[in-house]
Design a protein around this motif. Structure first.
Motif, PDB file in Angstrom:
ATOM      1  N   HIS A  27       0.852  -1.189   0.000  1.00 56.67           N
ATOM      2  CA  HIS A  27       0.000   0.000   0.000  1.00 56.67           C
ATOM      3  C   HIS A  27       0.884   1.234   0.000  1.00 56.67           C
ATOM      4  CE1 HIS A  27       1.034  -0.097   4.178  1.00 56.67           C
ATOM      5  NE2 HIS A  27       0.285  -1.181   4.414  1.00 56.67           N
ATOM      6  N   TYR A  29       1.507   3.674   2.077  1.00 57.30           N
ATOM      7  CA  TYR A  29       2.400   3.914   3.215  1.00 57.30           C
ATOM      8  C   TYR A  29       3.619   3.024   3.127  1.00 57.30           C
ATOM      9  CZ  TYR A  29       4.171   4.226   7.953  1.00 57.30           C
ATOM     10  OH  TYR A  29       4.989   4.401   9.030  1.00 57.30           O
ATOM     11  N   ALA A  32       6.065   4.355   0.617  1.00 54.70           N
ATOM     12  CA  ALA A  32       6.744   5.546   1.123  1.00 54.70           C
ATOM     13  C   ALA A  32       7.805   5.154   2.152  1.00 54.70           C
ATOM     14  CB  ALA A  32       5.714   6.485   1.747  1.00 54.70           C
ATOM     15  N   ARG A  33       7.418   4.246   2.999  1.00 53.51           N
ATOM     16  CA  ARG A  33       8.312   3.806   4.083  1.00 53.51           C
ATOM     17  C   ARG A  33       9.582   3.190   3.490  1.00 53.51           C
ATOM     18  NH1 ARG A  33      10.084   4.672   7.979  1.00 53.51           N
ATOM     19  NH2 ARG A  33      10.353   3.394   9.841  1.00 53.51           N
ATOM     20  N   GLU A  36      11.849   5.651   1.904  1.00 56.83           N
ATOM     21  CA  GLU A  36      12.506   6.419   2.965  1.00 56.83           C
ATOM     22  C   GLU A  36      13.675   5.626   3.554  1.00 56.83           C
ATOM     23  OE1 GLU A  36      10.148   9.468   5.855  1.00 56.83           O
ATOM     24  OE2 GLU A  36       9.869   7.308   6.129  1.00 56.83           O
ATOM     25  N   VAL A  45       9.875  15.313   1.328  1.00 55.96           N
ATOM     26  CA  VAL A  45       9.379  16.246   2.317  1.00 55.96           C
ATOM     27  C   VAL A  45       7.907  15.946   2.535  1.00 55.96           C
ATOM     28  CG1 VAL A  45       8.999  18.641   2.899  1.00 55.96           C
ATOM     29  CG2 VAL A  45      11.036  17.956   1.655  1.00 55.96           C
ATOM     30  N   ASN A  46       7.193  15.814   1.400  1.00 55.77           N
ATOM     31  CA  ASN A  46       5.759  15.547   1.483  1.00 55.77           C
ATOM     32  C   ASN A  46       5.464  14.156   0.959  1.00 55.77           C
ATOM     33  OD1 ASN A  46       5.175  18.211   2.323  1.00 55.77           O
ATOM     34  ND2 ASN A  46       5.448  18.855   0.187  1.00 55.77           N
ATOM     35  N   GLN A  47       5.144  13.256   1.849  1.00 52.67           N
ATOM     36  CA  GLN A  47       4.850  11.899   1.373  1.00 52.67           C
ATOM     37  C   GLN A  47       3.590  11.845   0.536  1.00 52.67           C
ATOM     38  OE1 GLN A  47       4.917   9.346   4.803  1.00 52.67           O
ATOM     39  NE2 GLN A  47       7.136   9.110   4.626  1.00 52.67           N
ATOM     40  N   GLY A  48       2.714  12.830   0.768  1.00 54.66           N
ATOM     41  CA  GLY A  48       1.443  12.853   0.023  1.00 54.66           C
ATOM     42  C   GLY A  48       1.635  12.916  -1.485  1.00 54.66           C
ATOM     43  N   THR A  49       2.767  13.507  -1.941  1.00 48.44           N
ATOM     44  CA  THR A  49       2.961  13.644  -3.394  1.00 48.44           C
ATOM     45  C   THR A  49       3.080  12.290  -4.074  1.00 48.44           C
ATOM     46  OG1 THR A  49       5.310  13.880  -2.998  1.00 48.44           O
ATOM     47  CG2 THR A  49       4.062  15.904  -3.346  1.00 48.44           C
ATOM     48  N   TYR A  51       0.888   9.978  -3.992  1.00 45.23           N
ATOM     49  CA  TYR A  51      -0.395   9.494  -4.490  1.00 45.23           C
ATOM     50  C   TYR A  51      -0.707   9.937  -5.932  1.00 45.23           C
ATOM     51  CZ  TYR A  51      -1.009   7.360  -0.031  1.00 45.23           C
ATOM     52  OH  TYR A  51      -0.824   6.557   1.045  1.00 45.23           O
ATOM     53  N   PRO A  52      -0.469  11.209  -6.295  1.00 45.81           N
ATOM     54  CA  PRO A  52      -0.651  11.555  -7.715  1.00 45.81           C
ATOM     55  C   PRO A  52       0.228  10.714  -8.637  1.00 45.81           C
ATOM     56  CG  PRO A  52      -0.509  13.550  -6.415  1.00 45.81           C
ATOM     57  CD  PRO A  52      -0.231  12.401  -5.491  1.00 45.81           C
ATOM     58  N   ARG A  77      -5.339   0.460   0.106  1.00 43.76           N
ATOM     59  CA  ARG A  77      -5.265   0.224  -1.345  1.00 43.76           C
ATOM     60  C   ARG A  77      -3.902  -0.383  -1.642  1.00 43.76           C
ATOM     61  NH1 ARG A  77      -9.418   0.584  -5.150  1.00 43.76           N
ATOM     62  NH2 ARG A  77      -8.448   0.637  -7.218  1.00 43.76           N
ATOM     63  N   TYR A  79      -1.019  -1.783  -4.232  1.00 40.92           N
ATOM     64  CA  TYR A  79      -0.554  -1.597  -5.607  1.00 40.92           C
ATOM     65  C   TYR A  79       0.366  -2.724  -5.999  1.00 40.92           C
ATOM     66  CZ  TYR A  79      -2.430   3.079  -5.110  1.00 40.92           C
ATOM     67  OH  TYR A  79      -3.266   4.133  -4.932  1.00 40.92           O
TER      68      TYR A  79
END
Lengths: 115, 918
Positions: A27, A29, A32-33, A36, A45-49, A51-52, A77, A79
């Motif tokens: 998923h 997270y 991203a993890r 990282e 800086v922004n993990q949210g980026t 998702y796009p 979700r 992937y």
């Protein structure tokens, strides 16, 4: 102090593909993890980026997604890499290696080496 | 590949309006929850753990926006939003919207209509295979038949020459011949009723050379053209077939034309109208049948009878230059060997050295209509382009005013972070919508307008068969035009509203006092509008003035109370001998005896019907530059001069004794008398037609008749001679009747009388001589009326422009007016202040407009052949003080009137209200 840098979108996409290629379905997270960890907390800086980028890869057909239970038994979700994504990863990897090799050679060359 | 699948996914999301908002929210919530647990495991307090997790995720709204932008098609979505917003805005001000759409519709429609005509008449290629390979021998300026050997560029060719040339040429894959005359004659299908049909005589290979197929049956073949009389067959046009009801059974049926039966062997390919734009024959018949269609002719055998156009298809790889060289070489050979004989005279050799064939591209076909209409169409195109420009400027002005009114809204939106491109795009969407609506109205207007215009211009009863419905290229033109319009009137206000020097600030947007810079653009627009309309008005004045002069021209004959009938005696089966003369005599006498008829007479020509002309040689009078010109001939009946109201000035007219057995006589006009016999009476002198001195005693002059106009109203005085029909037997199609009383009754009576003489004689049409005169200046009238119409429309637009600008200015300056009045300004002084402003604008506009219109006409004069210009302008120079000053007065009046209301409103401002309003 370590300075964090935001990754460029194309690079981020490559990292996502590689992560999914190595670890299988994950998923957001988790991806991203993992990025990282490997980059030593240097990127993002922004993990949210993330998702796009995931959406874009999905619309390109390189990855697919579906809902599944997460570690704490909530909905997440997941992937996974598609066959097209695998091919894309291979070719991107080759491109990257070639570019990296060329750049590396440029840095190694010293003035006296030149004829 | 992946880019495509990405686009498709986006398109799908956009189309179904899918928004992944919920999914994203859920994913991000889960993300934060997992991160929080991780943080808790690392030993943070719950609140701190969640705060860190949220921080790490970053700006949620930005991510959402990025996500959404990635998901659908943001550009298309914005466009949709803008369109909806613009529609709402336009609906909120219906007055503005309607005025804008109608004025644009008029502008675009007029441009489309005129361009359709330009396209159909001047630009479009013939619907044949590879039209660019086709060349025309000569320039197609002549229609009819010439004899002898022209010592210049040849336009018409004889049938024997065509045969000889086709057989010996190597540069063309085929040479086709078309008779330059389109025959109008009566035909009947399978013994049915007769109708007036149009026929082209063509060589057998005509369709093969053009590459035109048959829609049904076959086209003509070379075999049909093998020998005189060999091909009594006809190919019908698709248009005729459609009018006949489209039954395939028409193949094999018989069409009777004059006294010969033709079998219909095929229908030509759809859309094919022959080689002449502006004509559309019903049938194509092989040239081998020439004698049956036109019995007086011996064109198939006579190498001096030149009446054919030749169109040839170049072989692949042969350039125009090569073709021209080869054509002229072969032309000289043939003329030398076949025409000049073994011992050519030096005169013939000199003529041959000047004779040549000029090749012209025939891709667009031939057209007399093109020669006649091209200048008027170009002038009208310029006029309607100006009208569109004025409409654009007008809308730009209105939009500008709206922009200023909305400046507060825009300032607020920009302060809230709306990007400039975004707002410009939104304002442009509004303009684009207006332009699109205008284009729709315009196309609707132009659909029928083009054909109608052409009909008016030609001044003929029969509609000109030109396909003027807009084709693809015309629609493309309209679309490009409306796109340009949008940019033209939308860009400036949009840019103005959002940035640059004049951009409104939030503080200023509600401003009380208008700075002079604020309206500079609006003023400039109004000034340019006034200048442009002055140009249009002055031009329209010029054309109207010229038309007035033309209608005032003394025709010489009395055009009132004369009917002209079209007769077809040949269809009745009369041979060209005494029987024909008897018929004509009986018809004249019978009609003459009718109570309402004063005089009735056959004639070869009436007015504006072409001419038969040649020089004359007069016994004992030497040729001078004054009398060496061609003389126009006419063959007329005994009472022709009475019917036309032409007084005999000396000697006598024709009478019954001037028949075939009597010596040949002629009546000449004043100009001919003056040029050949200055100061003496021409009665009793003799002359001959042509240049041969041995004929100089052929014809005796028995009378002198008043001058008249013969071919056109604008012509200079011409020498003319009339011959009695009894000495020049021929078929006449013109039968003129001077009547008294009601014309309708006379027409019925005359038709009845002719039917009593012989019911087989067809009376095709009856028109008045006055109508014939009017029709001769159809294109001049069209230019004058249309340019006047458009000039008035442009002036109305200017009215709206001035009114809009000034009411807007007054509304913005309400407070200023209030202060002025409160401080003691009189109402009339306030009123005058506003009016002065308008008059200044008008003054500047006119100061620009006058030199521009003078320079414009000057430019047209320089670009165009002055002779061509004189075909449009008659009796007035291009610098016509009368029309310019009339335009000036009108413009000043219009500006004052349209400024009067706002000025009055300004003077009525109540100071207390004005001050409280802020």
């Amino acid at each position: 102090m370590k300075q964090k840098k935001d990754v460029r979108q194309g690079t981020l996409a490559l990292m996502v593909l590689k992560t999914l290629g190595v670890l299988g379905p994950l998923h957001g997270y988790g991806i991203a993890r993992r990025i990282e960890q490997i980059s030593g907390d240097l990127l993002f800086v922004n993990q949210g980026t993330l998702y796009p980028v995931l959406l874009r890869l999905e619309q390109e057909g390189a990855i697919a997604s579906e809902w599944g239970p997460s570690e704490n038994n909530r909905r997440a979700r997941f992937y996974r890499l598609t066959r097209a994504g695998n091919k894309l990863l291979d070719s991107e990897k080759r491109d990257w290696e070639r570019t990296a090799a060329i750049i590396a050679r440029f840095f190694e060359v010293k003035a006296e080496d030149l004829p | 590949m992946s880019a495509l699948s990405r686009f498709l996914a986006r398109l799908r999301n956009f189309a179904i309006g899918r928004r992944g908002d919920r999914r994203l929210r859920e994913e991000m919530e889960e993300h934060v929850a997992l991160q929080t647990e991780e943080n808790l495991r690392a030993g943070m307090l719950p609140a701190e753990a969640r705060r860190r997790a949220l921080l790490k995720l970053g700006a949620v709204e930005t991510v959402r926006e990025q996500y959404h932008a990635e998901e659908g098609l943001p550009l298309a979505e914005n466009l949709l939003h803008d369109t909806r917003y613009a529609l709402r805005q336009l609906r909120k001000s219906p007055g503005f919207t309607i005025v804008a759409i109608l004025s644009l519709g008029l502008g675009i429609g007029a441009n489309t209509a005129i361009f359709s005509l330009l396209d159909a008449i001047l630009l479009r290629n013939l619907p044949v295979v590879s039209p660019r390979q086709l060349v025309l021998f000569g320039r197609g300026r002549w229609v009819g038949a010439v004899d002898g050997m022209p010592d210049r560029s040849w336009d018409l060719f004889s049938y024997p020459f065509f045969r000889e040339f086709s057989a010996r040429n190597h540069v063309y894959s085929g040479v086709a011949a078309i008779d330059s005359i389109e025959f109008g004659t009566h035909a009947s299908l399978d013994g049915g009723p007769k109708w007036l049909s149009h026929i082209d005589l063509v060589s057998g290979n005509f369709f093969d050379v053009l590459g035109v197929h048959a829609a049904l049956g076959r086209t003509l073949a070379s075999d049909d053209d093998r020998a005189p009389g060999a091909g009594p067959v006809a190919v019908a046009s698709y248009g005729w077939w459609v009018r006949r009801g489209l039954t395939p059974s028409v193949l094999g049926s018989t069409v009777r034309i004059e006294s010969t039966n033709y079998t219909i062997v095929g229908i030509a390919q759809r859309g094919f109208f022959g080689t002449t734009v502006g004509q559309a024959p019903d049938f194509w018949i092989p040239l081998s049948m020439e004698k049956d269609i036109s019995p007086g002719w011996n064109g198939l055998a006579d190498k001096d009878f030149q009446s054919l156009y030749l169109i040839a298809r170049r072989r692949r790889g042969v350039t125009v230059a090569q073709a021209a060289a080869a054509t002229n070489a072969l032309f000289s050979q043939i003329i030398r060997s076949e025409y000049l004989g073994d011992n050519p005279s030096p005169k013939d050799l000199a003529a041959l050295s000047h004779a040549k064939i000029e090749l012209t591209p025939a891709a667009r076909g031939l057209s007399q209509l093109r020669l006649q209409m091209s200048l008027p169409l170009k002038i009208l195109m310029a006029v309607v382009a100006l009208v569109l420009l004025i409409a654009c400027v007008n809308i730009a002005n209105l939009l500008l005013a709206r922009g200023v009114a909305r400046s507060h809204e825009i300032a607020v939106r920009m302060a809230l972070g709306a990007g400039r491109p975004r707002i410009v795009a939104q304002l442009l969407t509004e303009s684009a919508l207006l332009a699109a609506a205008g284009a729709v109205v315009g196309i609707a207007l132009s659909w029928k307008a083009a054909a109608l215009l052409l009909h008016l211009a030609s001044g003929q009863a029969r509609p000109v068969p030109v396909d003027a419905t807009p084709h693809l290229d015309v629609l493309l033109f309209t679309i490009i035009l409306s796109a340009c319009t949008t940019l033209l009137f939308g860009m400036v206000p949009a840019l103005r509203a959002t940035g640059g020097v004049g951009a409104p600030s939030l503080k200023e947007a509600r401003g009380a006092i208008s700075s002079p810079t604020r309206n500079r653009l609006g003023r400039t627009l109004v000034v340019s509008q006034i200048a442009l309309s002055l140009v249009l008005l002055a031009g329209a004045g010029l054309f109207l003035h010229s038309l007035l002069r033309l209608t005032d021209v003394d025709t010489g004959f009395d055009k009132q109370n004369v009917l002209v009938f079209g007769l077809d005696e040949y269809a009745a089966g009369y041979e060209q001998d005494s029987r024909l003369a008897g018929l004509q005599r009986r018809i004249e006498d019978r009609v003459q005896a009718l109570p309402g008829v004063r005089a009735a007479s056959f004639s070869m020509f009436t007015f504006n019907e072409g001419a038969w002309s040649d020089p004359v040689i007069v016994r004992d009078v030497p040729r001078t530059p004054g009398n060496g010109h061609d003389v126009l001939y006419n063959v007329v009946g005994d009472r022709y001069f009475a019917a036309f109201g032409l007084p005999i000035l000396a000697g006598r007219g024709f009478n019954r004794h001037d028949d075939g057995h009597a010596p040949q006589v002629a009546v000449i006009n004043e100009t001919m008398a003056k040029r050949f016999f200055p100061g003496i009476s021409p009665i009793g002198h003799r002359f001959g037609i042509g240049n041969d001195p041995s004929h100089s005693g052929d014809i005796e002059i028995v009378g002198v008749v008043k001058d008249a106009k013969y071919v056109a109203l604008s012509e200079q005085p011409q020498m003319a001679a009339y011959f009695p029909w009894t000495q020049h037997l021929q078929y006449f199609s013109n039968f003129s009747v001077r009547y008294s009383g009601e014309p309708g009754a006379v027409i019925t009576e005359v038709r009845g009388a002719i039917a009593q003489v012989d019911p087989r004689v067809m009376v095709s049409n009856a028109s008045t001589l006055a109508a014939q005169v009017r029709a001769s200046i159809g294109s001049e009238q069209l230019i004058a009326e249309l340019s006047a119409f458009f000039a008035v429309a442009a002036t109305l637009l200017v009215c709206m422009g001035v009114y809009g600008l000034m009411s807007f200015a007054v509304a913005r300056r309400t407070r200023e007016m209030g202060v002025r009045i409160a401080l003691g300004a009189t109402r009339s002084s306030v009123q005058w202040m506003i009016l002065k402003e308008i008059l200044t604008l008008a003054g500047v506009g006119l100061l620009i407009g006058v030199p521009v219109s003078l320079a414009g006409t000057n430019l047209v004069l320089k670009l165009q052949d002055p002779r061509l210009m004189s075909r449009v302008l008659y009796g007035v120079g291009p610098f016509d003080p009368a029309s310019v000053s009339a335009a000036l007065c009108l413009m000043i009046l219009v500006a004052t009137l349209s400024g009067f209301l706002p000025a009055r409103r300004a003077s009525r401002v109540d100071p207390m209200q004005a001050l409280r309003a802020e």
